[in-house]
Design an enzyme around this catalytic site. Structure first.
Site, PDB file in Angstrom:
ATOM      1  N   GLU A  68      45.376  34.143  41.575  1.00 22.78           N
ATOM      2  CA  GLU A  68      45.434  35.112  42.682  1.00 22.78           C
ATOM      3  C   GLU A  68      44.138  35.144  43.493  1.00 22.78           C
ATOM      4  O   GLU A  68      44.172  35.293  44.718  1.00 22.78           O
ATOM      5  CB  GLU A  68      45.734  36.505  42.112  1.00 22.78           C
ATOM      6  N   ASP A  69      43.022  35.032  42.824  1.00 20.43           N
ATOM      7  CA  ASP A  69      41.734  35.325  43.472  1.00 20.43           C
ATOM      8  C   ASP A  69      40.808  34.136  43.706  1.00 20.43           C
ATOM      9  O   ASP A  69      39.681  34.320  44.180  1.00 20.43           O
ATOM     10  CB  ASP A  69      40.963  36.366  42.646  1.00 20.43           C
TER      11      ASP A  69
END
Ligand SMILES: [Mn+2]
Length: 167
Positions: A68-69
Site C-alpha cells: 500500500e505504502d
C-alpha cells in the site's frame, strides 16, 4: 556459530526488507516516529495473540503496509516471502488509486471475506494505530478528530465480527 532457526531468519529478513522499503517514511504522529516502529509494534501484537504463532502471519504483519505504502508489488513480496504472505499483505492493502471515501467503503466491505490471518494482522494494525493516536496524535488533531478516528476503527472491526465462527 550455531545457525538460527529458519523461522527466526525469515522474520529478520522481513524486518530488513520492510526497514529498507519504508526507509524514507515517518508516522503521522507529532513525534514523527520512524515507520518501522509501527511494523515492529504490529509484529509484537500478532506474536502475543493466541492465533499469531505461525511464521506466515508474523512475516505478513511486518510487511502489511509494503504494497500500500511503497512502490513494491505483490510479486515483489511473493518472490522473497512466498504467495501466502503476499496474499495476506494484499488482502490488507487499500487501492490507493481510489478516492478516500471509496477506499473506506471497500475496506469495510472486504472485512468479512478476508482470511483469518489477514484479519488478525488488520486487528493488530488497528490496535497499533489507535495507540499511536492516543500516545502521539498527528499535530492539529483535536478530540473530535480522534473520536471520529476511533469510531471508524470500531466500525471496521465490527464489519469483521463473527467471520470466523463455525456455522
Ligand atoms: Mn499499518
Amino acid at each position: 556459530m550455531k545457525s538460527m532457526p529458519g523461522d527466526v531468519t525469515r522474520l529478520t529478513e522481513a524486518l530488513v526488507f520492510a526497514a529498507d522499503a519504508h526507509r524514507n517514511q515517518r508516522r503521522k504522529g507529532a513525534a514523527q516516529e520512524p515507520y518501522i516502529n509501527h511494523l515492529i509494534e504490529v509484529l509484537d501484537i500478532v506474536a502475543r495473540s493466541s492465533r499469531g504463532a505461525n511464521s506466515e502471519v508474523l512475516v505478513a504483519a511486518i510487511l502489511h503496509d509494503v504494497v500500500e505504502d511503497t512502490p513494491l508489488s505483490y510479486d515483489d513480496v511473493a518472490k522473497t516471502f512466498g504467495p501466502r504472505v503476499a496474499t495476506i499483505v494484499r488482502e490488507n492493502s487499500d487501492d490507493m488509486s481510489l478516492p478516500k471515501d471509496e477506499r473506506r467503503r471497500a475496506r469495510m466491505a472486504a472485512m468479512p471475506h478476508k482470511s483469518t490471518e489477514a484479519r488478525i494482522v488488520k486487528m493488530a494494525d488497528v490496535i497499533s494505530n489507535l495507540r499511536a493516536v492516543a500516545v502521539s496524535p498527528p499535530a492539529g488533531w483535536g478530540a473530535d478528530r480522534k473520536l471520529g478516528y476511533l469510531e471508524g476503527c470500531r466500525q471496521l472491526i465490527d464489519a469483521g465480527r463473527g467471520a470466523d465462527q463455525v456455522l
